[in-house]
Design a protein around this motif. Structure first.
Motif, PDB file in Angstrom:
ATOM      1  N   LEU B 287       6.378  10.290   2.483  1.00  0.00           N
ATOM      2  CA  LEU B 287       6.865  10.292   3.866  1.00  0.00           C
ATOM      3  C   LEU B 287       6.288   9.128   4.652  1.00  0.00           C
ATOM      4  CD1 LEU B 287       6.739  14.074   4.769  1.00  0.00           C
ATOM      5  CD2 LEU B 287       8.749  12.660   4.390  1.00  0.00           C
ATOM      6  N   LEU B 288       5.008   8.802   4.391  1.00  0.00           N
ATOM      7  CA  LEU B 288       4.408   7.683   5.111  1.00  0.00           C
ATOM      8  C   LEU B 288       4.995   6.356   4.650  1.00  0.00           C
ATOM      9  CD1 LEU B 288       0.724   8.884   5.120  1.00  0.00           C
ATOM     10  CD2 LEU B 288       2.080   8.389   7.136  1.00  0.00           C
ATOM     11  N   ALA B 289       5.368   6.291   3.364  1.00  0.00           N
ATOM     12  CA  ALA B 289       5.900   5.028   2.839  1.00  0.00           C
ATOM     13  C   ALA B 289       7.234   4.690   3.485  1.00  0.00           C
ATOM     14  CB  ALA B 289       6.065   5.113   1.328  1.00  0.00           C
ATOM     15  N   ILE B 290       8.028   5.727   3.770  1.00  0.00           N
ATOM     16  CA  ILE B 290       9.408   5.452   4.168  1.00  0.00           C
ATOM     17  C   ILE B 290       9.497   4.747   5.521  1.00  0.00           C
ATOM     18  CG2 ILE B 290      10.060   7.560   5.415  1.00  0.00           C
ATOM     19  CD1 ILE B 290      12.430   7.669   3.388  1.00  0.00           C
ATOM     20  N   ARG B 291       8.478   4.916   6.381  1.00  0.00           N
ATOM     21  CA  ARG B 291       8.580   4.271   7.694  1.00  0.00           C
ATOM     22  C   ARG B 291       7.801   2.959   7.781  1.00  0.00           C
ATOM     23  NH1 ARG B 291       3.738   5.937  10.188  1.00  0.00           N
ATOM     24  NH2 ARG B 291       4.305   4.766  12.025  1.00  0.00           N
ATOM     25  N   GLN B 292       7.346   2.412   6.652  1.00  0.00           N
ATOM     26  CA  GLN B 292       6.596   1.159   6.707  1.00  0.00           C
ATOM     27  C   GLN B 292       7.534  -0.042   6.823  1.00  0.00           C
ATOM     28  OE1 GLN B 292       3.365   1.108   7.044  1.00  0.00           O
ATOM     29  NE2 GLN B 292       3.456   3.334   6.940  1.00  0.00           N
ATOM     30  N   GLU B 293       7.078  -1.036   7.589  1.00  0.00           N
ATOM     31  CA  GLU B 293       7.854  -2.268   7.742  1.00  0.00           C
ATOM     32  C   GLU B 293       7.304  -3.389   6.876  1.00  0.00           C
ATOM     33  OE1 GLU B 293      10.560  -2.394   9.282  1.00  0.00           O
ATOM     34  OE2 GLU B 293      10.416  -0.377  10.124  1.00  0.00           O
ATOM     35  N   PHE B 295       6.092  -4.930   3.467  1.00  0.00           N
ATOM     36  CA  PHE B 295       6.444  -4.734   2.066  1.00  0.00           C
ATOM     37  C   PHE B 295       5.260  -4.172   1.269  1.00  0.00           C
ATOM     38  CE2 PHE B 295       8.772  -7.130  -1.633  1.00  0.00           C
ATOM     39  CZ  PHE B 295       8.881  -5.937  -2.306  1.00  0.00           C
ATOM     40  N   LYS B 296       4.087  -4.844   1.382  1.00  0.00           N
ATOM     41  CA  LYS B 296       2.967  -4.432   0.537  1.00  0.00           C
ATOM     42  C   LYS B 296       2.390  -3.093   0.972  1.00  0.00           C
ATOM     43  CE  LYS B 296       0.183  -7.788  -1.119  1.00  0.00           C
ATOM     44  NZ  LYS B 296      -0.699  -8.977  -0.991  1.00  0.00           N
ATOM     45  N   ARG B 297       2.464  -2.830   2.293  1.00  0.00           N
ATOM     46  CA  ARG B 297       1.950  -1.556   2.781  1.00  0.00           C
ATOM     47  C   ARG B 297       2.793  -0.391   2.263  1.00  0.00           C
ATOM     48  NH1 ARG B 297      -1.893  -1.259   6.644  1.00  0.00           N
ATOM     49  NH2 ARG B 297      -2.033   0.763   7.612  1.00  0.00           N
ATOM     50  N   LEU B 298       4.094  -0.633   2.207  1.00  0.00           N
ATOM     51  CA  LEU B 298       5.002   0.371   1.663  1.00  0.00           C
ATOM     52  C   LEU B 298       4.635   0.658   0.208  1.00  0.00           C
ATOM     53  CD1 LEU B 298       8.758   0.516   2.254  1.00  0.00           C
ATOM     54  CD2 LEU B 298       7.975   0.651  -0.051  1.00  0.00           C
ATOM     55  N   LEU B 299       4.374  -0.414  -0.544  1.00  0.00           N
ATOM     56  CA  LEU B 299       4.007  -0.226  -1.945  1.00  0.00           C
ATOM     57  C   LEU B 299       2.693   0.535  -2.068  1.00  0.00           C
ATOM     58  CD1 LEU B 299       4.846  -3.725  -3.430  1.00  0.00           C
ATOM     59  CD2 LEU B 299       6.163  -1.646  -3.604  1.00  0.00           C
ATOM     60  N   ALA B 300       1.760   0.262  -1.141  1.00  0.00           N
ATOM     61  CA  ALA B 300       0.469   0.945  -1.213  1.00  0.00           C
ATOM     62  C   ALA B 300       0.641   2.444  -0.988  1.00  0.00           C
ATOM     63  CB  ALA B 300      -0.482   0.362  -0.175  1.00  0.00           C
ATOM     64  N   GLN B 306       2.643   8.257  -6.061  1.00  0.00           N
ATOM     65  CA  GLN B 306       2.770   8.338  -7.512  1.00  0.00           C
ATOM     66  C   GLN B 306       1.512   8.894  -8.171  1.00  0.00           C
ATOM     67  OE1 GLN B 306       5.773   7.699  -8.821  1.00  0.00           O
ATOM     68  NE2 GLN B 306       6.423   7.252  -6.745  1.00  0.00           N
ATOM     69  N   ILE B 307       0.333   8.622  -7.564  1.00  0.00           N
ATOM     70  CA  ILE B 307      -0.895   9.239  -8.075  1.00  0.00           C
ATOM     71  C   ILE B 307      -0.764  10.761  -7.968  1.00  0.00           C
ATOM     72  CG2 ILE B 307      -3.340   9.599  -7.564  1.00  0.00           C
ATOM     73  CD1 ILE B 307      -2.973   7.056  -8.966  1.00  0.00           C
ATOM     74  N   GLY B 308      -0.087  11.209  -6.909  1.00  0.00           N
ATOM     75  CA  GLY B 308       0.183  12.635  -6.751  1.00  0.00           C
ATOM     76  C   GLY B 308       0.928  13.200  -7.944  1.00  0.00           C
ATOM     77  N   TYR B 309       1.949  12.463  -8.435  1.00  0.00           N
ATOM     78  CA  TYR B 309       2.687  12.916  -9.617  1.00  0.00           C
ATOM     79  C   TYR B 309       1.753  13.123 -10.799  1.00  0.00           C
ATOM     80  CZ  TYR B 309       7.545  12.352  -8.278  1.00  0.00           C
ATOM     81  OH  TYR B 309       8.755  12.523  -7.724  1.00  0.00           O
ATOM     82  N   ILE B 310       0.854  12.117 -10.997  1.00  0.00           N
ATOM     83  CA  ILE B 310      -0.043  12.191 -12.154  1.00  0.00           C
ATOM     84  C   ILE B 310      -0.912  13.440 -12.048  1.00  0.00           C
ATOM     85  CG2 ILE B 310      -1.906  11.014 -13.347  1.00  0.00           C
ATOM     86  CD1 ILE B 310      -0.724   8.387 -12.350  1.00  0.00           C
ATOM     87  N   LEU B 311      -1.427  13.701 -10.822  1.00  0.00           N
ATOM     88  CA  LEU B 311      -2.305  14.862 -10.649  1.00  0.00           C
ATOM     89  C   LEU B 311      -1.552  16.158 -10.873  1.00  0.00           C
ATOM     90  CD1 LEU B 311      -4.491  13.917  -7.602  1.00  0.00           C
ATOM     91  CD2 LEU B 311      -5.118  13.985  -9.978  1.00  0.00           C
ATOM     92  N   VAL B 415      13.629  11.808  -5.029  1.00  0.00           N
ATOM     93  CA  VAL B 415      14.735  11.310  -4.207  1.00  0.00           C
ATOM     94  C   VAL B 415      14.201  10.451  -3.060  1.00  0.00           C
ATOM     95  CG1 VAL B 415      16.661  11.990  -2.745  1.00  0.00           C
ATOM     96  CG2 VAL B 415      16.146  13.280  -4.803  1.00  0.00           C
ATOM     97  N   LEU B 416      13.090  10.928  -2.470  1.00  0.00           N
ATOM     98  CA  LEU B 416      12.449  10.194  -1.377  1.00  0.00           C
ATOM     99  C   LEU B 416      12.026   8.803  -1.856  1.00  0.00           C
ATOM    100  CD1 LEU B 416      11.614  11.080   1.483  1.00  0.00           C
ATOM    101  CD2 LEU B 416       9.351  11.492   0.595  1.00  0.00           C
ATOM    102  N   THR B 417      11.475   8.760  -3.077  1.00  0.00           N
ATOM    103  CA  THR B 417      11.057   7.480  -3.660  1.00  0.00           C
ATOM    104  C   THR B 417      12.249   6.537  -3.758  1.00  0.00           C
ATOM    105  OG1 THR B 417       9.608   8.807  -5.033  1.00  0.00           O
ATOM    106  CG2 THR B 417       9.759   6.491  -5.550  1.00  0.00           C
ATOM    107  N   LEU B 418      13.363   7.093  -4.258  1.00  0.00           N
ATOM    108  CA  LEU B 418      14.566   6.277  -4.365  1.00  0.00           C
ATOM    109  C   LEU B 418      14.949   5.743  -2.995  1.00  0.00           C
ATOM    110  CD1 LEU B 418      16.814   5.270  -6.168  1.00  0.00           C
ATOM    111  CD2 LEU B 418      18.102   7.309  -5.628  1.00  0.00           C
ATOM    112  N   ALA B 419      14.826   6.597  -1.961  1.00  0.00           N
ATOM    113  CA  ALA B 419      15.216   6.192  -0.613  1.00  0.00           C
ATOM    114  C   ALA B 419      14.416   4.990  -0.150  1.00  0.00           C
ATOM    115  CB  ALA B 419      15.040   7.360   0.350  1.00  0.00           C
ATOM    116  N   TYR B 420      13.075   5.048  -0.296  1.00  0.00           N
ATOM    117  CA  TYR B 420      12.354   3.912   0.279  1.00  0.00           C
ATOM    118  C   TYR B 420      12.425   2.667  -0.577  1.00  0.00           C
ATOM    119  CZ  TYR B 420       8.025   5.900  -1.917  1.00  0.00           C
ATOM    120  OH  TYR B 420       7.088   6.399  -2.747  1.00  0.00           O
TER     121      TYR B 420
END
Lengths: 111, 493
Positions: B287-293, B295-300, B306-311, B415-420
Motif C-alpha cells: 500500500l505504501l509503494a503504490i503512492r510513491q512518486e 522510482f527507487k523509493r517505490l522499489l524500496a 516481497q520480504i513479507g511473502y518470504i516470511l 494484484v497490488l504489486t501488478l498495479a504499482y
C-alpha cells in the motif's frame, strides 16, 4: 543483581536514543547501550574470587574467571569504536550540510 | 578441498588491494570483477561437491574442532545463499564499471563493496554465534558507508537513520548472544541447539525475542522498517540493488531462518509470529509503494512487501511453503536487483528519479525499457516468469496448511504489486516521449549486458524451475525440515 543493573543501563541508552533530539545525544545513547552489553558480557564470565586463567604448573586447582567473554568484549569494543568513528563523521558532515544538530529540522526525506 | 574459507578471504583480500589502487580505475575494475566472477563460479562448483558429501560439510578454522573452535558450515541452505549472493554481486560489479564513473574514488567504492560481500558470505557460512555477529557488523558498517557514499544532504540523513537503527539491532543481537552464552556456556550454533532442546526457560524466550527484533530490524520487517525506504534509494544504484536484493536477505532473512529453524526449532507460536509479521509487511509495504512518486523509493517499499511473502512462506512451514519462500528469495534477488539497476540506468541518462518527469523512455532506451518490463512482469507474478512460480508455491503451501484468509490476502497483494509496477511502466517507459528526453542515449554497454543477463535469468529460472528446484532448492529445504537435528549433523559429522 548486577545483571539487572546492566539491563537498566541498556534501557537508559534505549530511552536516550528514542527521546533525544540532538544527533550527538542519540549517538551517546547508542554508546551507552553498547557499554551496557559489554558490561553484561564481562559479568557472565566473572567468578567470585576467580583468578586470571593462566594455566601453569601448580595452579591447576585454582578458580578461573571465564576468559571467553573477555575476548568477546574486546572484539565488540573494537567494532563499536569503528561504528562510533563513522557515525560521528556522518554527524559532522550532516552539520556542514544542514547547519544544525536537531533531528526535527533534518527532514528532507519523507513519504 | 578446502575452498570454503575463500568465500571470506577473496573479497577481504580484494578489498585490501583495492584501497591501495587509488586512482587506477581500470585496474580496480578488473580486480573487482575477477574476484566476484571467481566467487560466483566457486559457489556453483560447490553444488556437486556438496552432493558427494551427503549435504553437509564442516570446516574447522585453524583445526580447532567444534564445539570449542569456530567452524564454517556448508549445507544446502548456505550453498543456496552463497549462489544467490555471489551471482548477484558479479552482475552488480559489472554494472558498476559504467555507473560509478559519475562518482570520484571508484576504487574506494569497490573496496567497501568487497567488504560488504565478505561480511555477507561470512554470515551465510559461519556456524558460530559470535562470529555471526562479527561478520554481520562488517557487512553493516560497509553498507552504512555505501549509503552515505554520495555525501549529499539526503544521503547523509538516510545513512544516519540507517546507522542508528541498525546499531540498535546489532546491540540487541549481541545482548542475545551473551544471554545464550550465559545459559548454555557455548557459542557454537550446533552445540547450543543441542543443549537448549526441550528446555523451556523464560530467559531463553527472551533471547529469542531479542533475536527476532534484532534480525527483524536488519530485514526491515514492517514494525522495524523505517530505515529502509530512506537508505535504499539514497545509495548509488548498484548498491541499492545489492542492499535490497541481497543484504537484507543475507543479514535478516537467512539469519532468522537459521536461528529459528535450526537452533531454537519452530513452534506453532513462532510460525504464527512469522506469518503475521509477513502478512503485515506484505500488505502495508504494497500500500505504501503504490503512492510513491520516486522510482527507487517505490522499489524500496516493494522490497518490504516481497520480504513479507518470504516470511509468510516460512511461517507456513510445510514443504511447498518453504520451497516457495526460498524460491521467492532467489527470484526477488534477481528481479529486484534488475529493477534497481534499471532505475539507475534511468537516473544515469536523465538525471531524475521522479516518475512523473519521465515518460516514453522505452523509445530512447530500448534495453532498459525491455528489461524493466521483464522485471516488472516477474515481480508481479505473470505466468512464464519466475515470480509466478514462487508465489504459486507459497499459495499451495498456505492452502495445504488451511490458512485460507492469508491465501486470499497473498493473492490480493499480488494484484497490488501488478498495479504499482504497471504505474512504473506507464509513467516511465510507455506513453509519449517528452521533448527534453529526445536527445538522451542508452546507457554504456557493460551496464546493458548486466541488465540483459539478469533479465535472462528471470526468464530462465521461470522456465527451468524444475531442474533448479531439484539441484539447489530441495537441499536447502531439507536443511529447514531437519530442524534441530542440525546439531547432531554438525557435531557428529
Amino acid at each position: 543483581m548486577l545483571f539487572f543493573l546492566s539491563f537498566v543501563v541498556f534501557l537508559i541508552g534505549l530511552y536516550c536514543v528514542a527521546t533525544r533530539k540532538n544527533l550527538l545525544k542519540i549517538v551517546m545513547g547508542i554508546v551507552i547501550m553498547e557499554y551496557a552489553v559489554n558490561f553484561f558480557l564481562i559479568l557472565l564470565g566473572y567468578r567470585m574470587g576467580g583468578v586470571a586463567p593462566i594455566v601453569t604448573e601448580g595452579v591447576k586447582e585454582a578458580k578461573f574467571v571465564d576468559p571467553l567473554p573477555q575476548a568477546m568484549v574486546l572484539t565488540s569494543i573494537v567494532i563499536s569504536i569503528a561504528t562510533l568513528a563513522f557515525i560521528v563523521a556522518i554527524c559532522i558532515r550532516i552539520y556542514q550540510r544542514y547547519h544544525t544538530f536537531d533531528v526535527t529540522e533534518i527532514r528532507r526525506l519523507k513519504g | 578441498m578446502n575452498i570454503i574459507p575463500l568465500f571470506v578471504a577473496v573479497p577481504l583480500g580484494a578489498a585490501f588491494i583495492l584501497v591501495l589502487m587509488g586512482k587506477r580505475e581500470i585496474a580496480s575494475d578488473v580486480i573487482v570483477n575477477l574476484a566476484t566472477l571467481c566467487l560466483a563460479i566457486l559457489s556453483l562448483v560447490l553444488i556437486p561437491f556438496l552432493k558427494n558429501n551427503n549435504g553437509v560439510f564442516v570446516y574447522a578454522m585453524g583445526m580447532w574442532f567444534p564445539p570449542k573452535g569456530i567452524n564454517l558450515v556448508l549445507d544446502g541452505l548456505s550453498l543456496f545463499m552463497l549462489i544467490v549472493v555471489n551471482t548477484v554481486a558479479f552482475f552488480i560489479s559489472l554494472y558498476s564499471i559504467g555507473y560509478m564513473k559519475r562518482f570520484t574514488a571508484k576504487s574506494r567504492f569497490y573496496s567497501l563493496f568487497m567488504l560488504m560481500l565478505a561480511g555477507m558470505n561470512g554470515v551465510v557460512l559461519t556456524g558460530d554465534f559470535f562470529n555471526l555477529f562479527v561478520f554481520l557488523e562488517i557487512a553493516s558498517i560497509a553498507s552504512y558507508a555505501l549509503v552515505a557514499f554520495g555525501v549529499e544532504a539526503e544521503e547523509l540523513e538516510a545513512a544516519f537513520k540507517y546507522m542508528v537503527m541498525s546499531s540498535i539491532a546489532s546491540v540487541l543481537i549481541l545482548f542475545s548472544v551473551g544471554l545464550l552464552y550465559g545459559l548454555t556456556g557455548s557459542l557454537n550454533m550446533a552445540d547450543v541447539a543441542g543443549i537448549i532442546q526441550g528446555e523451556n526457560n523464560l530467559l531463553l524466550s527472551f533471547s529469542l525475542i531479542l533475536f527476532l527484533v534484532g534480525f527483524g530490524l536488519k530485514a526491515a520487517i514492517i514494525p522495524f522498517h523505517a530505515w529502509l525506504p530512506d537508505a535504499h534509494p539514497s545509495a548509488p544504484a548498484p548498491i541499492s540493488a545489492m542492499l535490497s536484493g541481497v543484504l537484507i536477505k543475507a543479514l535478516g532473512v537467512y539469519t532468522i531462518i537459521r536461528i529459528f529453524f535450526n537452533v531454537y526449532g519452530m513452534t506453532t507460536q513462532l510460525s504464527w509470529t512469522l506469518m503475521i509479521l509477513g502478512v503485515i509487511s506484505m500488505i502495508s509495504g504494497g500500500l505504501l509503494a503504490i503512492r510513491q512518486e520516486d522510482f527507487k523509493r517505490l522499489l524500496a517499499y516493494s522490497s518490504i512487501s516481497q520480504i513479507g511473502y518470504i516470511l509468510v512462506g516460512l511461517g507456513c512451514g510445510n514443504y511447498w511453503g518453504l520451497i516457495g519462500a526460498l524460491f521467492h528469495l532467489l527470484n526477488h534477488a534477481t528481479f529486484k536487483s534488475l529493477l534497481f539497476l534499471n532505475s539507475g540506468a534511468v537516473e544515469y541518462s536523465t538525471g531524475t528519479r521522479k516518475l512523473e518527469e519521465m515518460g516514453g523512455l522505452s523509445k530512447v532506451m530500448p534495453v532498459t525499457g525491455a528489461t524493466s518490463t521483464i522485471g516488472s512482469l516477474s515481480i508481479s507474478g505473470i505466468p512464464p516468469f519466475n515470480g509466478f512460480w514462487s508465489k504459486l508455491f507459497i499459495i499451495f503451501g498456505l492452502v495445504q496448511a488451511g490458512h485460507f484468509i492469508i491465501t486470499a490476502l497473498t493473492v490480493l497483494v499480488s494484484v497490488l504489486t501488478l498495479a504499482y509496477y504497471l504505474k512504473v511502466q506507464r509513467f516511465a517507459f510507455f506513453g509519449r516521449l517528452r521533448e527534453k528526453w529526445a536527445q538522451i542515449k542508452e546507457v554504456p554497454k557493460v551496464m546493458c549486458v548486466s541488465m540483459i543477463v539478469l533479465a535472462i535469468i528471470c526468464i530462465g529460472t521461470g522456465i527451468l524451475f524444475y531442474p533448479l528446484m531439484k539441484t539447489i532448492l530441495e537441499p536447502a529445504v531439507a536443511v529447514l525440515q531437519e530442524g534441530t537435528k542440525y546439531s547432531i549433523l554438525i557435531l557428529g559429522g
